[in-house]
Design an enzyme around this catalytic site. Sequence first.
Site, PDB file in Angstrom:
ATOM      1  N   THR A   5      -5.153   1.433  -7.568  1.00 23.86           N
ATOM      2  CA  THR A   5      -6.209   1.130  -8.532  1.00 23.86           C
ATOM      3  C   THR A   5      -7.268   0.255  -7.884  1.00 23.86           C
ATOM      4  OG1 THR A   5      -5.101  -0.868  -9.340  1.00 23.86           O
ATOM      5  CG2 THR A   5      -4.539   1.229 -10.413  1.00 23.86           C
ATOM      6  N   ASP A  26      -5.117 -11.341   1.053  1.00 22.92           N
ATOM      7  CA  ASP A  26      -5.194 -11.382   2.519  1.00 22.92           C
ATOM      8  C   ASP A  26      -6.051 -12.550   2.988  1.00 22.92           C
ATOM      9  OD1 ASP A  26      -3.587  -9.179   2.689  1.00 22.92           O
ATOM     10  OD2 ASP A  26      -5.220  -7.765   3.081  1.00 22.92           O
ATOM     11  N   GLY A  68       0.807  -1.205   0.000  1.00 17.15           N
ATOM     12  CA  GLY A  68       0.000   0.000   0.000  1.00 17.15           C
ATOM     13  C   GLY A  68       0.849   1.267   0.000  1.00 17.15           C
ATOM     14  N   ARG A 102       0.784   4.254  -2.842  1.00 12.27           N
ATOM     15  CA  ARG A 102       0.589   5.684  -2.577  1.00 12.27           C
ATOM     16  C   ARG A 102       1.770   6.511  -3.086  1.00 12.27           C
ATOM     17  NH1 ARG A 102      -1.457   3.228   2.002  1.00 12.27           N
ATOM     18  NH2 ARG A 102       0.533   3.446   3.107  1.00 12.27           N
ATOM     19  N   ASP A 133      -5.322  -7.163  -3.346  1.00  7.60           N
ATOM     20  CA  ASP A 133      -4.751  -7.162  -2.005  1.00  7.60           C
ATOM     21  C   ASP A 133      -5.699  -7.807  -1.007  1.00  7.60           C
ATOM     22  OD1 ASP A 133      -2.679  -6.245  -0.049  1.00  7.60           O
ATOM     23  OD2 ASP A 133      -4.361  -5.048   0.687  1.00  7.60           O
TER      24      ASP A 133
END
Length: 278
Positions: free
Chosen positions: A80, A91, A70, A74, A87
């Site tokens: 997107t 997880d 992440g 950034r 993601d």
Amino acid sequence: MALRSRFPGYVDAVTTPIGRGLARTGVTPNWLTTFGLVLTAVATWFVANGEPMVGGWVLVAGGLMDTFDGAVARATGRSTPFGGFYDSVSDRISDGLILAGVAWWVRDEPRVFVLAVVALVAAEVTSYVRAKAESIDLTCDIGILERAERAIALILALLLHPLLLEPVMWLLAVGGTVTVVQRIHHVWCQIDRDIPEELLELAVADRAWSRAFLRAARRFYGEYNFDPAVDSAQRAAQVTDELPRPEPDGGGGPDRLQQARSAPSRRGEVGGGDEAGT
């Protein structure tokens, strides 16, 4: 991660510089997500084969990849919709893999095995409840045991398994179940429903003895439902108080009403006499 939502300033202070450094190497967020998933699969293999300490350290590396993807997104402006989706899916796969590996490792210990299975189911349902709630435009980011806490506790359990494995499994199983209940109740509170009239009467009366009970009711029904219902009940009570009330019989209510009805005819009689006299 849940820690980011709770301590955004501290987490950003650590992850942002590292994310910028990784971004300069040309690595992409999706690549980090994939690498983290692969490392979690490797950690699962070690754990399932009875090497929890090695698996724990590999899981640390996988968790770092999950943390920094992440930050890289950034830093590079590559956030997107698919990246967020990928993601989230990775997880869920990672949670299932590592807890399944733990369950296989302790399969000869019935109590710990059952705890691991319950923890696995609770972890998956916790995430599903949030995803389902957000799909119908509701919030669901609460709970005593979110993913970051589960990951940290599980890593400690693997690294210190002679002491912490069973206590952590109890924590993940019970805490995960409580978190599922919390999230379901949180969603229930956000959906419109009728508040019992008796409860609203207590709220409008605002007696000192009932205030603690009303606070509990507000938590149970949720502020989204309870506060508007109480406001409506208070307005209705205010309107009722402002309406004219009939006087009691002792004040000559019916007799006075009868007199009022007959008064015009008497005034007409008197007036007629005056006109005749003039």
